[in-house]
Design a protein around this motif. Structure first.
Motif, PDB file in Angstrom:
ATOM      1  N   ALA A 196       0.826  -1.210   0.000  1.00  0.00           N
ATOM      2  CA  ALA A 196       0.000   0.000   0.000  1.00  0.00           C
ATOM      3  C   ALA A 196       0.861   1.262   0.000  1.00  0.00           C
ATOM      4  O   ALA A 196       0.613   2.201  -0.771  1.00  0.00           O
ATOM      5  CB  ALA A 196      -0.934  -0.006   1.203  1.00  0.00           C
ATOM      6  N   GLN A 200       1.165   4.023  -2.981  1.00  0.00           N
ATOM      7  CA  GLN A 200       0.848   5.425  -2.685  1.00  0.00           C
ATOM      8  C   GLN A 200       1.969   6.337  -3.190  1.00  0.00           C
ATOM      9  O   GLN A 200       1.715   7.382  -3.800  1.00  0.00           O
ATOM     10  CB  GLN A 200       0.649   5.595  -1.183  1.00  0.00           C
ATOM     11  CG  GLN A 200       0.159   6.979  -0.781  1.00  0.00           C
ATOM     12  CD  GLN A 200      -0.134   7.062   0.708  1.00  0.00           C
ATOM     13  OE1 GLN A 200       0.332   6.227   1.494  1.00  0.00           O
ATOM     14  NE2 GLN A 200      -0.912   8.054   1.106  1.00  0.00           N
ATOM     15  N   THR A 233      -4.595  -6.354  -5.616  1.00  0.00           N
ATOM     16  CA  THR A 233      -6.051  -6.212  -5.490  1.00  0.00           C
ATOM     17  C   THR A 233      -6.491  -6.028  -4.050  1.00  0.00           C
ATOM     18  O   THR A 233      -7.649  -5.693  -3.800  1.00  0.00           O
ATOM     19  CB  THR A 233      -6.758  -7.451  -6.066  1.00  0.00           C
ATOM     20  OG1 THR A 233      -6.370  -8.613  -5.312  1.00  0.00           O
ATOM     21  CG2 THR A 233      -6.377  -7.663  -7.520  1.00  0.00           C
ATOM     22  N   GLU A 234      -5.593  -6.233  -3.107  1.00  0.00           N
ATOM     23  CA  GLU A 234      -5.948  -6.164  -1.691  1.00  0.00           C
ATOM     24  C   GLU A 234      -5.815  -4.759  -1.120  1.00  0.00           C
ATOM     25  O   GLU A 234      -5.945  -4.569   0.090  1.00  0.00           O
ATOM     26  CB  GLU A 234      -5.080  -7.138  -0.889  1.00  0.00           C
ATOM     27  CG  GLU A 234      -5.255  -8.596  -1.315  1.00  0.00           C
ATOM     28  CD  GLU A 234      -4.334  -9.537  -0.565  1.00  0.00           C
ATOM     29  OE1 GLU A 234      -3.689  -9.081   0.404  1.00  0.00           O
ATOM     30  OE2 GLU A 234      -4.258 -10.723  -0.953  1.00  0.00           O
ATOM     31  N   THR A 235      -5.542  -3.793  -1.943  1.00  0.00           N
ATOM     32  CA  THR A 235      -5.387  -2.431  -1.449  1.00  0.00           C
ATOM     33  C   THR A 235      -6.156  -1.465  -2.327  1.00  0.00           C
ATOM     34  O   THR A 235      -6.255  -1.628  -3.541  1.00  0.00           O
ATOM     35  CB  THR A 235      -3.901  -2.019  -1.417  1.00  0.00           C
ATOM     36  OG1 THR A 235      -3.809  -0.612  -1.192  1.00  0.00           O
ATOM     37  CG2 THR A 235      -3.204  -2.343  -2.720  1.00  0.00           C
ATOM     38  N   GLU A 236      -6.760  -0.458  -1.699  1.00  0.00           N
ATOM     39  CA  GLU A 236      -7.494   0.567  -2.430  1.00  0.00           C
ATOM     40  C   GLU A 236      -6.575   1.357  -3.346  1.00  0.00           C
ATOM     41  O   GLU A 236      -7.026   1.956  -4.320  1.00  0.00           O
ATOM     42  CB  GLU A 236      -8.190   1.515  -1.442  1.00  0.00           C
ATOM     43  CG  GLU A 236      -9.412   0.923  -0.768  1.00  0.00           C
ATOM     44  CD  GLU A 236     -10.533   0.621  -1.756  1.00  0.00           C
ATOM     45  OE1 GLU A 236     -10.872   1.512  -2.561  1.00  0.00           O
ATOM     46  OE2 GLU A 236     -11.048  -0.508  -1.735  1.00  0.00           O
ATOM     47  N   HIS A 237      -5.282   1.340  -3.040  1.00  0.00           N
ATOM     48  CA  HIS A 237      -4.347   2.120  -3.850  1.00  0.00           C
ATOM     49  C   HIS A 237      -4.236   1.568  -5.272  1.00  0.00           C
ATOM     50  O   HIS A 237      -3.827   2.283  -6.181  1.00  0.00           O
ATOM     51  CB  HIS A 237      -2.975   2.167  -3.182  1.00  0.00           C
ATOM     52  CG  HIS A 237      -2.958   2.959  -1.908  1.00  0.00           C
ATOM     53  ND1 HIS A 237      -3.126   4.321  -1.886  1.00  0.00           N
ATOM     54  CD2 HIS A 237      -2.821   2.580  -0.612  1.00  0.00           C
ATOM     55  CE1 HIS A 237      -3.074   4.751  -0.639  1.00  0.00           C
ATOM     56  NE2 HIS A 237      -2.889   3.712   0.154  1.00  0.00           N
ATOM     57  N   LYS A 239      -6.750   0.807  -7.131  1.00  0.00           N
ATOM     58  CA  LYS A 239      -7.745   1.568  -7.886  1.00  0.00           C
ATOM     59  C   LYS A 239      -7.215   2.952  -8.232  1.00  0.00           C
ATOM     60  O   LYS A 239      -7.399   3.443  -9.353  1.00  0.00           O
ATOM     61  CB  LYS A 239      -9.039   1.691  -7.075  1.00  0.00           C
ATOM     62  CG  LYS A 239      -9.755   0.374  -6.822  1.00  0.00           C
ATOM     63  CD  LYS A 239     -11.026   0.585  -6.008  1.00  0.00           C
ATOM     64  CE  LYS A 239     -11.729  -0.738  -5.729  1.00  0.00           C
ATOM     65  NZ  LYS A 239     -12.952  -0.547  -4.905  1.00  0.00           N
TER      66      LYS A 239
END
Length: 567
Positions: A196, A200, A233-237, A239
Motif C-alpha cells: 500500500a 501510494q 487487489t488487496e489495497t485501495e491504492h 484503484k
C-alpha cells in the motif's frame, strides 16, 4: 547482485533543485558521456569478476578465507567512504557498487556495517550522493532480501522518499533501484506488508514526473506488479493507480508513440489484477481498437502517398495489451469482443508483412479462441491456413504463437479440425524433431497432443515421427491444464491404436510418471486413462510382460507405476 551499468555523476554537484527541463536534460547528456571515472568504475567491475567471488576459498570448517583482492580494496574503500570531502565519499559509494558484480559474496560480511552507512547517504544534502547510494543499494538487493532482511524496512522507507526527491536524477536512481529490488526472486514476501505505501508513493510520483522519468517509473510499477501479483487487489491504492494510469493515457493522441511504455505497464498490471482488471477493461479495449483503426487509416493514406507508413509497434502494443486484458478477465472479454470489429482486424493483421504484428495477432486470436470462441468461430477456417503458413521455426516468436493458437483451435473445433491436419501436423512434427527453443518445443508438443483429441487415427499413423520427442518434452513440462489436455489426446491415440505405441512404451511410462499423486487427484480421468492403458499392455503382453517388466530401468519408474497404477 542486481542493477547494471555504470551510473552518471561527474565532479561538480548540481544542487539547483529548481533547474528547468532543458538544463536538467543537458546535465543528463553530460553524465551519459564516457569518462575516465566511468572507465575506472567499469574496470573495477571487470576485475571483481575475475579476482573476487570466483577465487574464494574456504577452510575445513567452511569459513571463508581472506580474499587477496578484497583485502587490498577494503582499506581503500574505508578511506574513501570516511573522507570529509563529499566528492571522495561519492566515488567510494560508486566503487562499492561496481564491486557488487563479482565481489558480493566477499563483501557480504561487511554489509551489515556498510548498509546503514548507505541508508544515511540517502538523506545526504548532495544529490549525487543520494542518487549513487540508491544505485549501490540496488546492487546488493539480493543480500538485502536474504541475509539483510531485517534492514529492509529501514531501506525501503528512505528509498520511497527519494522517489519523490526534488532532483530528477535522484528520482530516476530511486525508481531504478526499486525496480531492481522488486525483480528479485524472493521479493514478494518482503514486499507484502508495504504494498500500500509503495503504491501510494508511485501514484504520487506519477502525477509529478515528466516524460523521461515516467518511463523509469512505469518499469518500477511493472516489476512491482510482477512481484506481488494478486496482492495488488488487496489495497485501495490499486484503484488509485489504475485511475492515474488511465487518466495519463487519456492525455495522449492515438498515434503518439510515447504512450507505449504506459501501455506496457498496463499489461503487467492487468496480469497482476486478474479479474480485478474488469472495471477498466472496456475503456482499454475501446482505446486499443481505436488506436489500431487510426493506424489502419494511416496505412491507407500512406498507400496513396498522403501520409507516412505507421510503425509496426502501433499495432503490436495494442494487440499485446488486449491479450493481457483477455487473459486477466477470461470469459468476461466476450461482451467486449462483441462490440467491436476486433476479430476482423486480427484476420487482417495475421497477413501483415511485419512479423511482430503477425506474432501479436496470433496470440490474441488464441486468447479469443480460448475465452470467446463463438466470436472467432467464423474466422477459424480463414485463420488456419495463415497459422499453418507461419509454422516456420526460422521466425521463432511468430511460429511459437501460431503453434499455440492451433492447439487452442483444436480444443474448440474438435472433429471440424480434421481437414486442417494435413496443413499443420507435418509442420508441428518437424518443429518437435529439430533443435528449437524450449517454449516452441512445448507449444508444438501440446498442440500435437491436442490434435489427438481431434483425430487419433491420423496421429497413430505418424507416431514414429513425433512420439519420442513428445515424451522428452513432457518429462520437462510443468504439470498444468495444457499438459493435461495433451496427455488426454495422446492417451486417446494409444487407446485407439495401442500397437502403434508399443515400441515407445517405456518412454510413455516415463512421461506418465511426471504426474504426482496430487495432480492425478485433481485430474481423475487422467488417472483412469493411465491405468486403463497400463493394464491393457500388461494383459495383451501375457507371459512376455515379466520379460518386459524386467527390462524397465529401475530409476523410480517401476516403483511409481506400482504405487500409483498397480502394475
Amino acid at each position: 547482485a542486481g542493477g547494471g551499468g555504470v551510473p552518471g555523476g561527474e565532479g561538480d554537484e548540481e544542487e539547483e533543485e529548481d533547474d528547468d527541463d532543458d538544463a536538467d536534460e543537458d546535465a543528463a547528456e553530460a553524465l551519459a558521456e564516457w569518462t575516465l571515472r566511468k572507465s575506472a568504475s567499469s574496470s573495477l567491475d571487470a576485475l571483481s569478476v575475475v579476482f573476487g567471488d570466483a577465487r574464494v576459498q574456504h577452510d575445513a570448517q567452511d569459513n571463508m578465507l581472506p580474499n587477496p583482492f578484497t583485502e587490498i580494496l577494503l582499506p581503500l574503500l574505508q578511506q574513501l567512504l570516511t573522507s570529509p570531502q563529499w566528492e571522495v565519499r561519492e566515488s567510494g559509494i560508486l566503487a562499492l557498487g561496481a564491486l557488487a558484480t563479482g565481489c558480493s559474496y566477499c563483501i557480504s560480511p561487511h554489509l551489515p556495517t556498510l548498509m546503514p552507512f548507505l541508508i544515511d547517504c540517502l538523506g545526504s544534502e548532495k544529490s549525487l550522493i543520494r542518487s549513487m547510494a540508491c544505485w549501490t543499494i540496488s546492487r546488493y538487493s539480493a543480500w538485502v532480501l536474504f541475509d539483510g532482511l531485517s534492514l529492509f524496512p529501514s531501506i525501503l522507507d528512505p528509498l520511497l522518499r527519494r522517489v519523490l526527491d526534488s532532483n530528477k536524477h535522484v528520482q530516476e536512481a530511486a525508481c531504478s533501484a526499486l525496480a531492481v529490488v522488486f525483480e528479485q526472486d524472493n521479493s514478494r514476501d518482503a514486499l507484502q506488508p508495504y504494498v500500500a505505501s509503495i503504491l501510494q508513493t508511485l501514484v504520487h510520483a506519477h502525477t509529478t514526473y515528466q516524460r523521461k522519468n515516467l518511463i523509469i517509473l512505469y518499469d518500477a510499477i511493472m516489476m512491482l506488479a510482477e512481484a506481488v501479483g494478486g496482492l495488488l487487489t488487496e489495497t485501495e491504492h490499486a484503484k488509485v493507480l489504475m485511475q492515474s494510469l488511465l487518466e495519463k493515457w487519456g492525455t495522449f493522441t492515438e498515434g503518439d508513440l510515447a504512450q507505449f511504455p504506459l501501455m506496457e505497464c498496463l499489461m503487467q498490471v492487468a496480469t497482476a489484477l486478474g479479474e480485478g482488471f474488469l472495471p477498466y477493461s472496456q475503456l482499454v479495449h475501446q482505446r486499443c481498437v481505436a488506436m489500431m483503426q487510426g493506424a489502419v487509416q494511416q496505412q491507407q493514406q500512406a498507400a496513396l502517398g498522403a501520409a507516412e507508413e505507421p510503425e509496426g509497434t502501433v499495432f503490436v502494443v495494442p494487440l499485446d495489451l488486449l491479450s493481457a486484458s483477455a487473459e486477466a478477465i477470461g470469459p468476461s472479454v466476450e461482451s467486449l469482443v462483441a462490440q467491436t470489429p476486433i476479430v476482423q482486424m486480427i484476420e487482417s493483421f495475421a497477413q501483415s508483412p511485419v512479423r511482430e504484428v503477425r506474432q501479436s495477432a496470433f496470440a490474441l486470436f488464441g486468447d479469443y479462441t480460448r475465452w470467446c470462441f463463438p466470436h472467432v468461430h467464423a474466422s477459424a477456417g480463414r485463420m488456419l491456413p495463415l497459422l499453418a503458413h507461419n509454422l516456420d521455426p526460422q521466425y521463432v516468436p511468430v511460429c511459437n504463437n501460431a503453434a499455440w493458437a492451433i492447439g487452442q483451435l483444436a480444443m474448440k473445433l474438435g472433429s471440424d479440425m480434421r481437414p486442417a491436419l494435413p496443413m499443420v501436423l507435418p509442420k508441428l512434427m518437424f518443429i518437435l524433431s529439430t533443435k528449437q527453443p524450449t517454449t516452441l518445443l512445448e507449444n508444438a508438443a501440446i498442440s500435437i497432443g491436442r490434435l489427438g483429441l481431434v483425430d487419433p487415427d491420423t496421429l497413430a499413423q505418424n507416431v514414429h515421427e513425433f512420439f519420442k520427442p513428445w515424451c522428452m518434452v513432457m518429462r520437462r513440462l510443468k504439470n498444468s491444464e495444457e499438459k493435461y489436455d495433451t496427455f488426454r489426446g495422446i492417451c486417446n491415440v494409444v487407446i485407439a491404436h495401442p500397437e502403434a505405441v508399443t515400441k515407445y512404451f517405456i518412454l510413455l511410462c516415463d512421461a506418465l510418471c511426471t504426474w504426482t499423486d496430487a495432480d492425478l487427484t485433481q485430474y481423475k480421468d487422467l488417472h483412469q486413462l493411465f491405468s486403463q492403458i497400463l493394464q491393457f499392455y500388461k494383459t495383451s503382453m501375457g507371459p512376455s510382460w515379466q520379460e518386459f517388466w524386467a527390462s524397465v530401468p529401475d530409476s523410480g519408474i517401476k516403483s511409481r507405476l506400482v504405487h500409483t497404477f498397480g502394475c
